[in-house]
Scaffold this motif. Structure first.
Motif, PDB file in Angstrom:
ATOM      1  N   LEU A  45      41.142  41.946 -28.481  1.00  0.00           N
ATOM      2  CA  LEU A  45      41.281  42.301 -27.578  1.00  0.00           C
ATOM      3  C   LEU A  45      40.467  43.390 -26.824  1.00  0.00           C
ATOM      4  CD1 LEU A  45      43.514  43.171 -25.389  1.00  0.00           C
ATOM      5  CD2 LEU A  45      43.985  45.133 -26.870  1.00  0.00           C
ATOM      6  N   HIS A  47      37.948  44.619 -24.568  1.00  0.00           N
ATOM      7  CA  HIS A  47      38.359  46.216 -23.211  1.00  0.00           C
ATOM      8  C   HIS A  47      36.716  46.194 -22.832  1.00  0.00           C
ATOM      9  CE1 HIS A  47      42.008  47.144 -25.066  1.00  0.00           C
ATOM     10  NE2 HIS A  47      41.525  47.899 -23.330  1.00  0.00           N
ATOM     11  N   TRP A  58      39.756  56.311 -20.193  1.00  0.00           N
ATOM     12  CA  TRP A  58      40.542  55.239 -18.530  1.00  0.00           C
ATOM     13  C   TRP A  58      39.696  55.152 -17.781  1.00  0.00           C
ATOM     14  CZ3 TRP A  58      46.144  57.393 -19.229  1.00  0.00           C
ATOM     15  CH2 TRP A  58      46.564  56.203 -19.255  1.00  0.00           C
ATOM     16  N   HIS A  96      41.072  46.469 -16.341  1.00  0.00           N
ATOM     17  CA  HIS A  96      42.065  47.744 -16.806  1.00  0.00           C
ATOM     18  C   HIS A  96      42.676  48.536 -15.976  1.00  0.00           C
ATOM     19  CE1 HIS A  96      42.300  51.110 -19.933  1.00  0.00           C
ATOM     20  NE2 HIS A  96      43.416  49.990 -21.031  1.00  0.00           N
ATOM     21  N   HIS A  97      43.013  49.551 -16.456  1.00  0.00           N
ATOM     22  CA  HIS A  97      43.537  50.551 -15.331  1.00  0.00           C
ATOM     23  C   HIS A  97      43.092  50.986 -14.059  1.00  0.00           C
ATOM     24  CE1 HIS A  97      46.322  50.746 -18.755  1.00  0.00           C
ATOM     25  NE2 HIS A  97      45.331  51.775 -19.150  1.00  0.00           N
ATOM     26  N   TRP A 180      48.718  39.360 -21.815  1.00  0.00           N
ATOM     27  CA  TRP A 180      49.647  40.439 -21.504  1.00  0.00           C
ATOM     28  C   TRP A 180      49.245  41.899 -21.314  1.00  0.00           C
ATOM     29  CZ3 TRP A 180      48.427  45.392 -23.750  1.00  0.00           C
ATOM     30  CH2 TRP A 180      48.476  46.588 -25.426  1.00  0.00           C
ATOM     31  N   ASP A 182      50.170  46.014 -20.808  1.00  0.00           N
ATOM     32  CA  ASP A 182      49.925  47.449 -21.407  1.00  0.00           C
ATOM     33  C   ASP A 182      51.223  48.107 -20.534  1.00  0.00           C
ATOM     34  OD1 ASP A 182      47.921  47.639 -19.275  1.00  0.00           O
ATOM     35  OD2 ASP A 182      48.565  49.895 -19.944  1.00  0.00           O
ATOM     36  N   GLY A 183      51.722  49.313 -20.616  1.00  0.00           N
ATOM     37  CA  GLY A 183      52.743  50.880 -21.031  1.00  0.00           C
ATOM     38  C   GLY A 183      52.096  51.358 -20.541  1.00  0.00           C
ATOM     39  N   ALA A 184      51.122  51.135 -19.831  1.00  0.00           N
ATOM     40  CA  ALA A 184      50.350  52.723 -18.896  1.00  0.00           C
ATOM     41  C   ALA A 184      50.756  52.734 -16.818  1.00  0.00           C
ATOM     42  CB  ALA A 184      49.379  52.951 -19.637  1.00  0.00           C
ATOM     43  N   ASP A 287      48.522  46.470 -32.667  1.00  0.00           N
ATOM     44  CA  ASP A 287      47.338  46.453 -31.808  1.00  0.00           C
ATOM     45  C   ASP A 287      46.513  47.478 -32.525  1.00  0.00           C
ATOM     46  OD1 ASP A 287      48.912  48.614 -30.627  1.00  0.00           O
ATOM     47  OD2 ASP A 287      47.626  47.674 -28.285  1.00  0.00           O
ATOM     48  N   TRP A 294      38.520  51.937 -27.185  1.00  0.00           N
ATOM     49  CA  TRP A 294      39.167  50.693 -27.044  1.00  0.00           C
ATOM     50  C   TRP A 294      38.094  50.434 -26.367  1.00  0.00           C
ATOM     51  CZ3 TRP A 294      43.258  48.322 -29.119  1.00  0.00           C
ATOM     52  CH2 TRP A 294      44.054  48.026 -29.157  1.00  0.00           C
TER      53      TRP A 294
END
Ligand code: FUL
Length: 487
Positions: A45, A47, A58, A96-97, A180, A182-184, A287, A294
């Motif tokens: 994975l 990043h 983040w 990403h976020h 995939w 994510d849950g954030a 993970d 990450w």
């Protein structure tokens, strides 16, 4: 008379005896897409966004795209290091976020075309995808639902843009093995310069049922990973291990305080063990980042997991019927740092060499039962997970005795059930032959796609016995005994 005899003979030959009919399926079963995922076992994975250049985990969504300037980026060299580590696939964080898209998307100006990378003409998703195809790795994408840059985050306008992002990713990069998510979700961010806090109702905002129909229609072989469903579930920690008792079957329990807004969705309390006899086949993914974070941070270069630590995680993830998803973090040059490459390489060598030679190949085997020739004990060491040994319908306990001409050193036992017919086994016992009698060495519970039992000591014996139990008749596609390697 002759004709009647011939007809009778043909009948005898063409009708299988009852014992040769395949066992009836048991419980929830994997889809074709999930079976392919089970074959993958270890993947990476990655990043790598402006967040790397900010030395953050983040990104807030306000980084200047100009800082994304990896001058020495080479997807082939990263994928080469992954392959040496025994990784069979890559899930690339395409967004990403922080909201920065690594491909030239039409959905947001906050994307790679605004960066100096390849003079604004680059497409990093494409470069990674092509490197994977060349090296024989599967390719998948992670597109974060939370977007701290997008001005419309929190409204329907953003949900539409997010679906469009998925559509682009699903149609430009060939077949994906994972999608995939994510849950954030939600919180403070740049949001088009407003620098506000936006909370969303994670049960309803993304309307996943609608969104995932796009996945199903455009990428039917992509396994959906999400902490709320569907093909693959989060194991519940980011430390890389599954539970000792691990069921791929799973019945979601609505999370406390959450309404089950969409009947199709699996809103649930995390359940690292899965559910024995669960209603759906939803195996776990474990993970864990190779480094501490990450994303790459210069100060974490002495926190790269050692090959031995990785091997322990392998035993506790792949060896418990789950998959190992290893986080890799390119540095600001666009490379994996030397210590990361080194650790991957040795980890790959340990796994490879440990499981290279199945000691059972030179043993005489005696199975306590078998369903007939087609399901004979020889199927468990033919290195083909799609052939299998099975017991007769009434037989729920079986054992295999293996005997060698000389003493063997055994450290690991690996079992695989024939999962296309479900996960059945709930007890395994390993015994060694000492001074004329059987002595217990180890026990385990679940098997599923793969179970590796580390014996905890080196068994030195000419004979071992492995016994299994299930509430119904049994199947085993592979069984192996292995010695630990000397590094
Ligand atoms: C989490 C994210 O919040 C982390 O940043 C990371 O991407 C991890 C793999 O998933 O949900």
């Amino acid at each position: 008379m002759k004709n009647i005899c011939t007809a009778f003979l043909i009948l005898m030959v063409s009708l299988p005896t009852v014992a040769q009919v395949a066992p009836a399926p048991f419980g929830a079963l994997p889809s074709a897409r999930q079976l392919k995922w089970h074959e993958t076992e270890v993947y990476g994975l990655i990043h790598f966004t402006p967040t790397t250049f900010e030395n953050k985990e983040w990104g807030y969504g306000d980084a200047n795209p100009g800082i994304f300037n990896p001058t020495d980026f080479n997807a082939d060299s990263i994928v080469h290091a992954m392959k040496a580590g025994g990784l069979n696939g890559l899930v690339l964080v395409a967004k990403h976020h922080d909201g920065f898209a690594l491909w030239p998307t039409a959905t947001t100006p906050y994307n790679i075309s605004q960066s100096p990378f390849r003079n604004g003409k680059g497409d990093m998703v494409k470069e990674f995808e092509q490197a994977c195809r060349k090296a024989g790795l599967k390719f998948g994408v992670y597109c974060s639902p939370w977007d701290r840059n997008h001005p419309g985050y929190g409204t329907y306008e953003y949900v539409k843009a997010y679906r469009e992002q998925l559509r682009e990713l699903y149609t430009r990069y060939g077949e994906l093995f994972m999608s995939w998510h994510d849950g954030a979700n939600g919180g403070d961010g740049y949001y088009g310069g407003t620098r506000t806090t936006r909370t969303i109702d994670r049960n309803t905002y993304y309307a996943w049922d609608t969104t995932w129909q796009i996945t199903r229609s455009l990428q039917p072989m992509a396994n959906l990973f999400s902490d709320i469903g569907w093909d693959v579930r989060w194991v519940g920690n980011e430390s890389g291990f599954a539970d000792e008792h691990s069921w791929a079957t799973f019945t979601p329990t609505p999370a406390s305080g959450e309404s089950k807004a969409f009947p199709g969705n699996l809103q649930h309390e995390y359940n690292p063990m899965g559910t024995k006899g669960g209603a759906n086949w939803v195996p776990a993914e474990c993970d864990v980042p190779l480094r501490k974070g990450w994303f790459w941070h210069p100060e974490q270069s002495n926190q790269v997991k050692t090959p031995q630590q990785l091997f322990q995680l392998y035993l506790k993830s792949v060896g418990r019927g789950a998959a190992l998803d290893l986080g890799l973090a390119p540095n600001t040059q666009g490379r994996l740092s030397p210590e990361d490459v080194e650790s991957l390489k040795t980890f790959g060598a340990i796994v490879n060499q440990t499981f290279e030679f199945n000691l059972l190949n030179k043993a005489a085997v005696r199975a306590s039962n078998s369903r007939g020739k087609e399901y004979a004990a020889s199927k468990i060491s033919d290195d083909d997970v799609y052939t299998y040994w099975a017991s007769e319908d009434a037989v729920k306990d079986a054992s295999f005795e293996f005997e060698w001409v000389s003493e063997q050193s055994i450290d690991f036992i690996r079992l695989r059930e024939y999962i296309p017919l479900g996960q059945r086994i709930e007890r395994v016992k390993v015994e060694e032959w000492v001074d004329g009698q059987w002595k217990p060495v180890a026990t385990a519970s679940t098997v599923g796609a793969c179970r590796i039992i580390a014996l905890g000591k080196t068994v030195i014996s000419k004979k071992i016995r492995i016994s299994i139990h299930a509430p119904v008749c049994l199947t085993l596609s592979e069984l192996g005994c292995y010695s630990k390697i000397k590094l």
